[in-house]
Scaffold this active site. Structure first.
Site, PDB file in Angstrom:
ATOM      1  N   ASN A 156      -0.679   4.354  -4.294  1.00 24.59           N
ATOM      2  CA  ASN A 156       0.079   5.063  -5.340  1.00 24.59           C
ATOM      3  C   ASN A 156       0.830   4.119  -6.286  1.00 24.59           C
ATOM      4  O   ASN A 156       0.911   4.387  -7.483  1.00 24.59           O
ATOM      5  CB  ASN A 156       1.015   6.105  -4.726  1.00 24.59           C
ATOM      6  CG  ASN A 156       1.993   5.523  -3.750  1.00 24.59           C
ATOM      7  OD1 ASN A 156       1.797   4.418  -3.235  1.00 24.59           O
ATOM      8  ND2 ASN A 156       3.063   6.238  -3.493  1.00 24.59           N
ATOM      9  N   GLY A 230       2.110   2.809   3.866  1.00 26.26           N
ATOM     10  CA  GLY A 230       1.015   3.772   3.913  1.00 26.26           C
ATOM     11  C   GLY A 230       1.467   5.018   4.652  1.00 26.26           C
ATOM     12  O   GLY A 230       2.662   5.289   4.778  1.00 26.26           O
ATOM     13  N   THR A 232       2.112   7.757   7.722  1.00 29.93           N
ATOM     14  CA  THR A 232       2.681   7.636   9.069  1.00 29.93           C
ATOM     15  C   THR A 232       1.565   7.509  10.098  1.00 29.93           C
ATOM     16  O   THR A 232       1.679   6.724  11.046  1.00 29.93           O
ATOM     17  CB  THR A 232       3.584   8.856   9.354  1.00 29.93           C
ATOM     18  OG1 THR A 232       4.689   8.798   8.444  1.00 29.93           O
ATOM     19  CG2 THR A 232       4.115   8.850  10.774  1.00 29.93           C
ATOM     20  N   GLU A 252       6.681   1.116   5.997  1.00 28.70           N
ATOM     21  CA  GLU A 252       7.189   2.045   4.979  1.00 28.70           C
ATOM     22  C   GLU A 252       6.180   3.184   4.913  1.00 28.70           C
ATOM     23  O   GLU A 252       5.076   3.010   4.397  1.00 28.70           O
ATOM     24  CB  GLU A 252       7.324   1.337   3.620  1.00 28.70           C
ATOM     25  CG  GLU A 252       8.289   0.152   3.610  1.00 28.70           C
ATOM     26  CD  GLU A 252       9.741   0.545   3.849  1.00 28.70           C
ATOM     27  OE1 GLU A 252      10.063   1.743   3.865  1.00 28.70           O
ATOM     28  OE2 GLU A 252      10.568  -0.364   4.043  1.00 28.70           O
ATOM     29  N   CYS A 286       6.081   8.388  -2.375  1.00 29.01           N
ATOM     30  CA  CYS A 286       6.585   8.613  -1.020  1.00 29.01           C
ATOM     31  C   CYS A 286       7.909   9.348  -1.059  1.00 29.01           C
ATOM     32  O   CYS A 286       8.191  10.200  -0.219  1.00 29.01           O
ATOM     33  CB  CYS A 286       6.718   7.282  -0.299  1.00 29.01           C
ATOM     34  SG  CYS A 286       7.681   6.052  -1.197  1.00 29.01           S
ATOM     35  N   GLU A 459      12.817  -2.815   3.110  1.00 26.77           N
ATOM     36  CA  GLU A 459      12.344  -3.735   2.075  1.00 26.77           C
ATOM     37  C   GLU A 459      13.424  -3.812   1.011  1.00 26.77           C
ATOM     38  O   GLU A 459      14.290  -2.949   0.929  1.00 26.77           O
ATOM     39  CB  GLU A 459      11.036  -3.227   1.464  1.00 26.77           C
ATOM     40  CG  GLU A 459       9.874  -3.334   2.444  1.00 26.77           C
ATOM     41  CD  GLU A 459       8.529  -3.011   1.832  1.00 26.77           C
ATOM     42  OE1 GLU A 459       8.487  -2.225   0.874  1.00 26.77           O
ATOM     43  OE2 GLU A 459       7.520  -3.534   2.325  1.00 26.77           O
TER      44      GLU A 459
HETATM   45  P1  NAD Z   1      -3.073   4.990   4.302  1.00 23.83           P
HETATM   46  O1  NAD Z   1      -2.231   4.934   5.521  1.00 23.83           O
HETATM   47  O2  NAD Z   1      -4.319   5.758   4.349  1.00 23.83           O
HETATM   48  O3  NAD Z   1      -3.480   3.511   3.827  1.00 23.83           O
HETATM   49  C1  NAD Z   1      -2.521   2.516   3.583  1.00 23.83           C
HETATM   50  C2  NAD Z   1      -3.159   1.153   3.769  1.00 23.83           C
HETATM   51  O4  NAD Z   1      -3.516   0.986   5.142  1.00 23.83           O
HETATM   52  C3  NAD Z   1      -4.453   0.941   2.979  1.00 23.83           C
HETATM   53  O5  NAD Z   1      -4.472  -0.369   2.481  1.00 23.83           O
HETATM   54  C4  NAD Z   1      -5.522   1.136   4.028  1.00 23.83           C
HETATM   55  O6  NAD Z   1      -6.736   0.497   3.715  1.00 23.83           O
HETATM   56  C5  NAD Z   1      -4.856   0.512   5.232  1.00 23.83           C
HETATM   57  N1  NAD Z   1      -5.398   0.902   6.537  1.00 23.83           N
HETATM   58  C6  NAD Z   1      -6.166   1.977   6.843  1.00 23.83           C
HETATM   59  N2  NAD Z   1      -6.432   1.974   8.162  1.00 23.83           N
HETATM   60  C7  NAD Z   1      -5.811   0.905   8.696  1.00 23.83           C
HETATM   61  C8  NAD Z   1      -5.684   0.388  10.019  1.00 23.83           C
HETATM   62  N3  NAD Z   1      -6.248   0.972  11.064  1.00 23.83           N
HETATM   63  N4  NAD Z   1      -4.945  -0.727  10.201  1.00 23.83           N
HETATM   64  C9  NAD Z   1      -4.340  -1.335   9.157  1.00 23.83           C
HETATM   65  N5  NAD Z   1      -4.422  -0.889   7.892  1.00 23.83           N
HETATM   66  C10 NAD Z   1      -5.147   0.220   7.661  1.00 23.83           C
HETATM   67  O7  NAD Z   1      -2.094   5.507   3.160  1.00 23.83           O
HETATM   68  P2  NAD Z   1      -2.456   5.888   1.663  1.00 23.83           P
HETATM   69  O8  NAD Z   1      -3.192   7.187   1.700  1.00 23.83           O
HETATM   70  O9  NAD Z   1      -3.060   4.716   1.007  1.00 23.83           O
HETATM   71  O10 NAD Z   1      -1.009   6.111   1.016  1.00 23.83           O
HETATM   72  C11 NAD Z   1      -0.329   7.315   0.999  1.00 23.83           C
HETATM   73  C12 NAD Z   1       0.777   7.323   2.029  1.00 23.83           C
HETATM   74  O11 NAD Z   1       1.614   6.192   1.845  1.00 23.83           O
HETATM   75  C13 NAD Z   1       1.689   8.534   1.907  1.00 23.83           C
HETATM   76  O12 NAD Z   1       1.963   9.024   3.188  1.00 23.83           O
HETATM   77  C14 NAD Z   1       2.959   7.958   1.277  1.00 23.83           C
HETATM   78  O13 NAD Z   1       4.132   8.687   1.542  1.00 23.83           O
HETATM   79  C15 NAD Z   1       2.983   6.597   1.882  1.00 23.83           C
HETATM   80  N6  NAD Z   1       3.802   5.689   1.076  1.00 23.83           N
HETATM   81  C16 NAD Z   1       4.995   5.261   1.582  1.00 23.83           C
HETATM   82  C17 NAD Z   1       5.817   4.445   0.839  1.00 23.83           C
HETATM   83  C18 NAD Z   1       7.122   3.953   1.387  1.00 23.83           C
HETATM   84  O14 NAD Z   1       7.674   3.005   0.836  1.00 23.83           O
HETATM   85  N7  NAD Z   1       7.657   4.559   2.438  1.00 23.83           N
HETATM   86  C19 NAD Z   1       5.432   4.043  -0.442  1.00 23.83           C
HETATM   87  C20 NAD Z   1       4.201   4.486  -0.940  1.00 23.83           C
HETATM   88  C21 NAD Z   1       3.391   5.309  -0.163  1.00 23.83           C
END
Ligand code: NAD
Length: 478
Positions: A156, A230, A232, A252, A286, A459
């Site tokens: 995002n 990413g 939860t 995060e 997020c 962070e």
């Molecule tokens: P995601 O968890 O699907 O992916 C995040 C990252 O993790 C990607 O780079 C992905 O390739 C990687 N990944 C996937 N499987 C993995 C594994 N087994 N081990 C290690 N890495 C792996 O999340 P998304 O769909 O890309 O993002 C959306 C989510 O992120 C939403 O839930 C949002 O709330 C959250 N988010 C949180 C924050 C925060 O600061 N708290 C900020 C932005 C987004």
């Protein structure tokens, strides 16, 4: 475009990865889709496992020399990076709009925020602390780098999430392997190329996968810390796979942020702010407002205001000057949000929007839903899309209880004329950041992190920097 010819050449280098100082084509390639058209925007490099391991080995080999540089030497290199990046904001923003779908002004804001964040980190220090001094000696605390850091980011805000991790990691003396989300790798690759022109080989490596190689980073014995943003669900996997080697982790994660509108709130004044807070980046934030609780005396008025405003939003390609809201970033998220729409239609009343838009790309109408029960998916789960449920409460204590009735705890907002009373309510909300009468105010010097299953660690700010170090206590006798 940069005046530096090497950077220009690199920027047109088909978005290769950066491994050990070299622009590296992938073992495979990855098509990156423009979500405003649903068509291929660019093809970039995609790593195999051996290339990720090569990047980790390069970061490990670069660590001794990088960690031995003085803090000021590392600061100067970071400052150089931000100086160059600041001249290329427009280029990065346009690419960000094309790969993420966000409107161009929002992408420009993201890049300006990244500059501010980089600059803030570049002026921080972690001096030696004296914990105790007496005739018997002194006890001091020093902060040492950890080693190789893996930075894994979501789609995002790829650059924002990267600059929450890379500057503190490098400033503290760590080296890094960055892995962006596969649907938005381009801005990160471009940033990697820019940094590679300035940093010694191996200090910053960028690899791309197709959601299939994250575990290589999180399990690897030579990775000392994982800085992850990413969902939860993935965060739990990261934590589990880091356990074997007791890696440091910063997580995060997702959120289901409530907004509580107090009985005394000026609904017409705050409705635009609440809608903006819910629909910014098409709800893919997020910390977006994901549930709105409104006192029964104001409920109909708030529903009507939000619906009226939502219907006025111009949805379109982020590069179009009139666009206020872009598409969903990827097809998977688009399909997921459509499921939320179906559930909302079945359980509540749609008062604005309610449909996917019939055109190419992944567009959803700005949607407002009222009269949903608390067990509806849209109330229980993180929608991460442009649909906002408006819920009624009678008693403020009940609203607080319902707001807290979630495993998430990222952010929350409280809105009301009596700031003292609104602040008292804010104190009772179980979240990492709670705003009163404002939203998404995130100064770079203020730490940010989630409560409950929204995260671990913080962070930004000095605390964010400390998370990339190991505190060592040196207890010195006479
Ligand atoms: P995601 O968890 O699907 O992916 C995040 C990252 O993790 C990607 O780079 C992905 O390739 C990687 N990944 C996937 N499987 C993995 C594994 N087994 N081990 C290690 N890495 C792996 O999340 P998304 O769909 O890309 O993002 C959306 C989510 O992120 C939403 O839930 C949002 O709330 C959250 N988010 C949180 C924050 C925060 O600061 N708290 C900020 C932005 C987004």
């Amino acid at each position: 475009m940069s005046a530096n010819p090497k950077v220009v050449e690199a920027a047109t280098h088909k978005f290769d990865m950066v491994i050990n100082g070299k622009l590296t084509p992938g073992a495979a390639t990855l098509d990156v889709i423009n979500p405003a058209t649903g068509k291929v925007l660019m093809t970039c490099a995609r790593a195999n496992q051996a290339q990720v391991e090569e990047a980790i080995a390069a970061a490990k080999a670069a660590f001794p020399a990088w960690s031995k540089k003085t803090w000021d030497e590392r600061r100067q290199l970071l400052t150089k990076i931000v100086d160059v990046f600041a001249t290329r904001i427009d280029e990065f923003a346009k690419l960000s709009t094309q790969e993420s779908g966000k409107p161009l002004p929002l992408a420009i804001r993201e890049m300006k925020g990244a500059v501010a964040s980089l600059r803030n980190y570049a002026q921080l220090d972690l001096p030696v602390e004296t914990l105790k001094a007496s005739e018997a000696g002194r006890i001091i605390k020093v902060r040492a780098p950890l080693g190789v850091v893996a930075a894994i980011t979501a789609w995002n805000y790829p650059i924002t999430l990267l600059v929450n991790k890379m500057p503190p990691a490098l400033l503290a003396g760590n080296t890094i392997v960055v892995k962006p989300a596969p649907t938005t790798p381009l801005t990160t690759l471009l940033f990697g190329v820019l940094c590679n022109e300035i940093l010694p080989p191996g200090v910053m490596n960028v690899v791309v996968d197709n959601n299939d190689l994250g575990h290589v980073l999180t399990q690897h014995p030579d990775v000392a810390k994982v800085a992850f943003t990413g969902s939860t669900a993935t965060g739990k996997k990261v934590m589990a796979s880091a356990a074997d080697t007791v890696k440091r982790v910063t997580l995060e994660l997702g959120g289901n942020d409530p907004a509580i509108v107090m009985q005394d709130a000026d609904v017409e004044r705050i409705a635009p702010k609440i809608l903006q807070g819910a629909l910014v980046n098409a709800g893919q934030v997020c910390l977006a407002i994901k549930r709105v609780y409104v006192h029964e005396s104001q409920y109909d008025l708030m529903c009507d205001e939000l619906a009226k405003l939502a219907k006025q939003i111009v949805v379109g390609d982020g590069l179009d000057k009139t666009t206020q809201m872009g598409p969903l970033q990827n097809k998977m998220q688009f399909e997921k949000v459509k499921e939320f729409l179906e559930d909302a239609k079945a359980n509540g009343k749609i008062i604005a929007g309610g449909n996917a838009i019939q055109r190419d790309g992944y567009f959803i109408e700005p949607t407002v839903v009222r009269d949903l029960p608390d067990h509806a998916r849209l109330v229980r789960e993180e929608q991460f899309g442009p649909i906002i449920p408006v819920l009624k409460y009678t008693d403020i204590n009940d609203a607080i209880k319902r707001a807290n009735d979630t495993s998430y705890g990222l952010g929350a907002t409280v809105w009301g004329k009596n700031v003292e009373r609104a602040s008292e309510v804010a104190m009772q909300l179980e979240a990492g950041t709670i705003w009163v009468n404002k939203h998404l105010d995130l100064p770079p010097e203020v730490p940010f992190g989630g409560a409950k299953q929204s995260g671990l660690g913080v962070e930004k700010g000095l605390k964010g920097l400390e998370e990339f170090t190991q505190a060592r206590i040196i207890n010195i006798g006479v």
